[in-house]
Write an enzyme that holds these catalytic residues in place. Structure first.
Site, PDB file in Angstrom:
ATOM      1  N   TYR A  14     -17.531   8.266  11.971  1.00 48.14           N
ATOM      2  CA  TYR A  14     -17.201   8.383  10.547  1.00 48.14           C
ATOM      3  C   TYR A  14     -15.697   8.392  10.277  1.00 48.14           C
ATOM      4  O   TYR A  14     -15.281   8.470   9.112  1.00 48.14           O
ATOM      5  CB  TYR A  14     -17.796   9.677   9.977  1.00 48.14           C
ATOM      6  CG  TYR A  14     -19.288   9.801  10.154  1.00 48.14           C
ATOM      7  CD1 TYR A  14     -20.166   9.114   9.315  1.00 48.14           C
ATOM      8  CD2 TYR A  14     -19.824  10.600  11.159  1.00 48.14           C
ATOM      9  CE1 TYR A  14     -21.544   9.228   9.474  1.00 48.14           C
ATOM     10  CE2 TYR A  14     -21.205  10.721  11.331  1.00 48.14           C
ATOM     11  CZ  TYR A  14     -22.057  10.022  10.475  1.00 48.14           C
ATOM     12  OH  TYR A  14     -23.421  10.134  10.647  1.00 48.14           O
ATOM     13  N   HIS A  19     -15.440   8.219   2.781  1.00 49.91           N
ATOM     14  CA  HIS A  19     -15.816   9.617   2.554  1.00 49.91           C
ATOM     15  C   HIS A  19     -14.906  10.581   3.326  1.00 49.91           C
ATOM     16  O   HIS A  19     -14.896  11.779   3.036  1.00 49.91           O
ATOM     17  CB  HIS A  19     -17.267   9.807   3.009  1.00 49.91           C
ATOM     18  CG  HIS A  19     -18.097  10.666   2.096  1.00 49.91           C
ATOM     19  ND1 HIS A  19     -17.766  10.953   0.779  1.00 49.91           N
ATOM     20  CD2 HIS A  19     -19.289  11.314   2.316  1.00 49.91           C
ATOM     21  CE1 HIS A  19     -18.699  11.715   0.239  1.00 49.91           C
ATOM     22  NE2 HIS A  19     -19.627  11.958   1.148  1.00 49.91           N
ATOM     23  N   PHE A  64     -20.709  18.713   8.666  1.00 51.74           N
ATOM     24  CA  PHE A  64     -21.116  17.562   7.876  1.00 51.74           C
ATOM     25  C   PHE A  64     -20.924  17.880   6.393  1.00 51.74           C
ATOM     26  O   PHE A  64     -20.950  19.033   5.972  1.00 51.74           O
ATOM     27  CB  PHE A  64     -22.542  17.082   8.182  1.00 51.74           C
ATOM     28  CG  PHE A  64     -22.610  16.337   9.492  1.00 51.74           C
ATOM     29  CD1 PHE A  64     -22.309  14.986   9.553  1.00 51.74           C
ATOM     30  CD2 PHE A  64     -22.919  17.006  10.666  1.00 51.74           C
ATOM     31  CE1 PHE A  64     -22.342  14.298  10.748  1.00 51.74           C
ATOM     32  CE2 PHE A  64     -22.947  16.335  11.880  1.00 51.74           C
ATOM     33  CZ  PHE A  64     -22.655  14.977  11.924  1.00 51.74           C
ATOM     34  N   ASN A  66     -22.399  17.765   3.447  1.00 54.21           N
ATOM     35  CA  ASN A  66     -23.226  18.511   2.504  1.00 54.21           C
ATOM     36  C   ASN A  66     -23.347  20.000   2.826  1.00 54.21           C
ATOM     37  O   ASN A  66     -24.033  20.731   2.104  1.00 54.21           O
ATOM     38  CB  ASN A  66     -24.615  17.882   2.381  1.00 54.21           C
ATOM     39  CG  ASN A  66     -25.383  17.860   3.683  1.00 54.21           C
ATOM     40  OD1 ASN A  66     -24.862  18.310   4.712  1.00 54.21           O
ATOM     41  ND2 ASN A  66     -26.599  17.342   3.665  1.00 54.21           N
ATOM     42  N   ASP A  91     -12.610  12.547  -1.535  1.00 57.70           N
ATOM     43  CA  ASP A  91     -12.724  11.204  -2.085  1.00 57.70           C
ATOM     44  C   ASP A  91     -13.266  11.280  -3.505  1.00 57.70           C
ATOM     45  O   ASP A  91     -14.081  12.138  -3.835  1.00 57.70           O
ATOM     46  CB  ASP A  91     -13.647  10.346  -1.219  1.00 57.70           C
ATOM     47  CG  ASP A  91     -15.030  10.964  -1.045  1.00 57.70           C
ATOM     48  OD1 ASP A  91     -15.122  12.113  -0.579  1.00 57.70           O
ATOM     49  OD2 ASP A  91     -16.030  10.298  -1.381  1.00 57.70           O
ATOM     50  N   ASN A 112     -21.402  15.739  -2.726  1.00 54.68           N
ATOM     51  CA  ASN A 112     -22.147  16.694  -1.907  1.00 54.68           C
ATOM     52  C   ASN A 112     -21.266  17.783  -1.294  1.00 54.68           C
ATOM     53  O   ASN A 112     -21.686  18.938  -1.182  1.00 54.68           O
ATOM     54  CB  ASN A 112     -22.896  15.955  -0.793  1.00 54.68           C
ATOM     55  CG  ASN A 112     -24.073  15.166  -1.321  1.00 54.68           C
ATOM     56  OD1 ASN A 112     -24.638  15.510  -2.362  1.00 54.68           O
ATOM     57  ND2 ASN A 112     -24.449  14.099  -0.627  1.00 54.68           N
TER      58      ASN A 112
END
Length: 228
Positions: A14, A19, A64, A66, A91, A112
Site C-alpha cells: 500500500y 490513501h 489498517f 478503518n 487524503d 474510514n
C-alpha cells in the site's frame, strides 16, 4: 506536546497508494526535521522530535485505515492529551490533486480513518486535508484511493509533501495561516509579471525626449563659420 498522525495502510503493498498520502507526509516531516528513529508503540510506528517550540510525536497507525482511532486514542491517553492536541494528515477526495487545506473539527465525510478517530477521541481534532481528487463516480472511489499515484503525479506530490514539511513548525505552534503560506510557496510560487524576454530588455529612460537644437545663425555667420 502534539500528536501528528498520518493515515494510511501498513505494508509495502500500500506504500504508494493515494490513501497513504498521510503516511508520506509524516515520513517527510521526520526526514526533514531530524526526528528520532521509528519505533513500534501504540499499535503504530512512532517517531519523536521537535517542531518550532513544541515536542511532537509522529504516528503512523499500523491497524489498517478503518481502525486508526484505536492507535490514536491509545497514544492520546498515554500522554494525557486532549483531542485538540491531535492533527491528522489524510487524503481528501473533495480537493483537487495538489490542494491542501487545514481544518479544525467537523465531520468525517465518509473517510474510514476519520470515522474511526471520531469514535475513539471525538471529532474535536485538527486535520490537514491533502487533495487527491475524485475519480468521478462513487463506485470507483475504493479502487481509486487504493491505487498508486501515477508517474504524472510525482511533481505536484513532491511539492505538496515538501510544503507540508516546510510549514510543519508553524502548524505545531498553532499558526495555520503561516503553514498554508509555506505550502503555497512550494505548490504555487510567486511569478514575475514580466515575461523572460521583457525582463532581459535593458531599461529605457522615461520622460519626454529632448527637443532638437535650433540653428539661429544668420546666413553670413554660417558662411564665416565655415572658414574658421
Amino acid at each position: 506536546m502534539k500528536l501528528f498522525v498520518g493515515l494510511g495502510n501498513p505494508g509495502s503493498k500500500y506504500a504508494r497508494n493515494r490513501h497513504n498520502i498521510g503516511f508520506m507526509a509524516v515520513d517527510r516531516i521526520a526526514e526533514d526535521h531530524g526526528f528520532g528513529p521509528w519505533k513500534s508503540k501504540f499499535q503504530a510506528e512512532i517517531a519523536e522530535g521537535r517542531l518550532g517550540n513544541e515536542k511532537v510525536l509522529l504516528i503512523k497507525p499500523q491497524t489498517f485505515m478503518n481502525r486508526s482511532g484505536q492507535s490514536v486514542g491509545e497514544a492520546m491517553r498515554f500522554y494525557k492529551l486532549d483531542s485538540t492536541d491531535v492533527t491528522i494528515f489524510h487524503d481528501e477526495l473533495d480537493l483537487a490533486p495538489g490542494k491542501v487545506r487545514v481544518k479544525a473539527g467537523g465531520g468525517h465525510a465518509g473517510h474510514n480513518g476519520l470515522r474511526s478517530i471520531h469514535e475513539h477521541i471525538s471529532p474535536a481534532y485538527d486535520r490537514v486535508r491533502l487533495g487527491i481528487g475524485h475519480p468521478g463516480r462513487k463506485e470507483m472511489v475504493s479502487p481509486y484511493v487504493l491505487g498508486d499515484f501515477a508517474k504524472a503525479d510525482a511533481d505536484w506530490l513532491d511539492d505538496v509533501l515538501r510544503g507540508v514539511s516546510d510549514g510543519a513548525g508553524y502548524l505545531a505552534d498553532g499558526d495555520g495561516g503561516k503553514f498554508m503560506n509555506a505550502v503555497a510557496l512550494r505548490t504555487a510560487p510567486p511569478r514575475s509579471s514580466k515575461s523572460p524576454a521583457e525582463a532581459s530588455k535593458p531599461a529605457t529612460k522615461s520622460g519626454p525626449e529632448p527637443a532638437p537644437e535650433v540653428d539661429d545663425r544668420t546666413a553670413m555667420q554660417k558662411l564665416l563659420d565655415k572658414f574658421k
